[in-house]
Design an enzyme around this catalytic site. Structure first.
Site, PDB file in Angstrom:
ATOM      1  CB  CYS A 115      -3.333  10.123  28.704  1.00 35.00           C
ATOM      2  SG  CYS A 115      -2.206  10.166  30.115  1.00 35.00           S
ATOM      3  CD  GLU A 116       0.219   6.187  24.160  1.00 35.61           C
ATOM      4  OE1 GLU A 116       1.292   5.570  24.082  1.00 35.61           O
ATOM      5  OE2 GLU A 116      -0.758   5.810  24.846  1.00 35.61           O
ATOM      6  CE1 TYR A 142      -7.090   1.177   4.565  1.00 38.79           C
ATOM      7  CE2 TYR A 142      -5.649   2.827   3.606  1.00 38.79           C
ATOM      8  CZ  TYR A 142      -6.328   1.633   3.513  1.00 38.79           C
ATOM      9  OH  TYR A 142      -6.260   0.905   2.359  1.00 38.79           O
ATOM     10  CD  GLU A 181      -7.922  -5.944  -4.527  1.00 37.70           C
ATOM     11  OE1 GLU A 181      -7.053  -5.741  -3.651  1.00 37.70           O
ATOM     12  OE2 GLU A 181      -8.456  -7.045  -4.703  1.00 37.70           O
ATOM     13  CB  SER A 216      -0.895  -0.027   1.242  1.00 40.87           C
ATOM     14  OG  SER A 216      -1.874   0.979   1.192  1.00 40.87           O
ATOM     15  N   GLY A 264      -3.133  -0.690  -4.182  1.00 38.56           N
ATOM     16  CA  GLY A 264      -2.518   0.030  -3.067  1.00 38.56           C
ATOM     17  C   GLY A 264      -1.777   1.271  -3.509  1.00 38.56           C
ATOM     18  N   GLY A 275      -7.174   0.989  -3.600  1.00 35.40           N
ATOM     19  CA  GLY A 275      -6.913   1.262  -2.185  1.00 35.40           C
ATOM     20  C   GLY A 275      -7.282   2.670  -1.795  1.00 35.40           C
TER      21      GLY A 275
END
Length: 466
Positions: free
Chosen positions: A393-394, A423, A318, A238, A276, A320
């Protein structure tokens, strides 16, 4: 003598200059057209998409919100349909799917690639003809296969010998015949992120051509009475920007195609070369047009077929993310702006927004790069290198790693990130119990909600203790 700092360009003497591909803009208000949907433009500083001012959308729907440009989406779908005339073109449901988008796909002459029971459910709810569906996945259960066969799915792409057995059992129980594609790995290393390169040997998808697994899978499918072998399916990865990898993959897959004909006496009528194709997330990306890709891939297949003495099979592709990816942007509200002094006195400006990795995990997961713009006003301030981060919180909760924004960016400003159609909503989560944003389609000055914003009631609906 090297001037590279051991901690990277961000800490080198002279302050923050950004990665090599990112240059300070002459006007930090301006859009880079290649990164945005076709109708997006600035009007007196306001971002307008599909004839609708983003600020007006926010006044009604709040932030964060995904904004989908219907005209752009349809135009990209048609570009692949027309560029790959004579091919079957499958839209990737996993990139982004809802019932309305499924209908758009079919209306523009494309087919639909699903890879889960949930995606199949949405496609059927949308009224898509099951014959236009291709069903992927590396671990389809017997109930899932039975449902796909019962629904009349156009083709199922088998991915393991266990799955061949399951599908044969399903067709026997149902008294049905199911068209099948065999997914193969061609041993091609696509120039993309490790997690989205899918044709090298050491990964979960498909049957290896090199070690003979693919030929054995073909034998098993041919031996199963309820399975109709249509052809081979290959997918090299992809976010791919050229046809070089497809040339190697097509050569290897077509050689197996010829071998099946010679050794097993079966001429398979179809072949799916995956896709992709990449999109422009930043100015460093240079995607090919659908017409260019089609011309190259048609040439590759034609030359190889002539060399092998084969009639070219019916080809499928495809695309993508290449259809929906550029058609959507995500709009946020700035909450805080924090200058942070680094080693050597350099200052990085952290701009925190009201979303983050719950609505776009790709930066954290794939180290992906994005762009952004202040969407609700014009600024006369000079550009400053900023990092756009989320509210989770990251420490890895980064939305845009590096971008030049006006130096007067402030709490309350609207910030829009392009290229978020693929996505982002489909991989969105409730991390920190965040509510997933709505998807709002815009066209000809009108806006409509495709997916509403989640509510606290949605959040608690599966909590049986509530």
């Amino acid at each position: 003598m090297s001037t590279t700092h051991e901690a990277g360009w961000a800490h080198a003497p002279g302050g923050l200059r950004g990665p090599a591909w990112l240059s300070p803009p002459a006007d930090p208000n301006a859009l880079v057209p290649s990164l945005w949907s076709s109708t997006a433009h600035k009007r007196d500083g306001d971002l307008v998409v599909g004839g609708v001012a983003v600020a007006d959308l926010v006044a009604e729907h709040n932030t964060p919100a995904y904004v989908l440009d219907e005209e752009d989406f349809r135009a990209r779908a048609r570009a692949f349909r027309d560029g790959f005339a004579g091919w079957k073109v499958y839209y990737a449901a996993k990139s982004f799917l809802c019932t309305t988008v499924a209908r758009w796909v079919v209306e523009e002459g494309l087919r639909l690639d699903v890879c889960s029971n949930g995606e199949l459910t949405v496609a059927l709810r949308a009224g898509v003809d099951p014959a236009l569906l291709e069903y992927h996945g590396n671990n389809k259960s017997l109930p899932e296969l039975r449902r796909a066969v019962s629904a009349g799915v156009g083709a199922i792409v088998v991915d393991s010998l266990v799955e061949v057995e399951r599908l044969a059992a399903a067709t026997a129980d149902l008294g049905a015949t199911q068209a099948v594609m065999v997914r193969v790995t061609a041993g091609v290393e696509a120039h993309t992120h490790e997690y989205i390169a899918t044709a090298h040997e050491d990964q979960k998808f498909g049957f290896s051509i090199t070690n003979g697994d693919a030929l054995e899978a073909v034998r098993r499918v041919l031996a199963a009475p309820g399975l109709d072998l249509r052809g081979l399916h290959s997918h090299i990865g992809s976010q791919i920007f050229d046809a070089a990898g497809f040339e190697v993959a097509a050569r290897r897959v077509l050689r197996l195609h010829a071998r099946v004909s010679d050794e097993l006496g079966t001429t398979m009528p179809e072949m799916n070369l995956g896709g992709g194709f990449g999109i422009a997330y930043t100015t460093q990306d240079r995607p090919m047009s659908p017409a260019q890709l089609a011309a190259e891939m048609t040439r590759i297949v034609g030359e190889e077929c002539r060399g092998l003495g084969l009639e070219p099979p019916q080809l499928s592709i495809e695309p993508g993310r290449a259809i929906v990816g550029p058609s959507m942007c995500t709009v946020y509200t700035v909450g805080t702006v924090k200058p942070v002094t680094l080693d050597g006195g350099a200052v990085r400006t952290y701009v925190s927004v009201d979303g983050g990795m719950s609505d776009n995990v790709r930066t954290a997961l794939y180290d992906a790069d994005y762009s952004c713009t202040v969407a609700g006003r014009a600024s006369e301030a000079p550009p400053v290198l900023a990092r756009v981060v989320g509210k989770h919180c990251e420490a890895g909760d980064v939305v845009v790693r590096d971008e030049f924004l006006p130096a007067d960016v402030a709490p309350g400003d609207l910030l829009a990130v392009p290229g978020t159609g693929a996505y982002c909503r489909s991989m969105a989560s409730n991390y920190n119990h965040a509510l997933r944003p709505p998807v709002i389609a815009v066209r000809d000055g009108q806006a409509r909600i495709l997916l509403r914003r989640e509510t606290e009631d949605d959040l608690l609906a599966t909590d049986v203790g509530a």
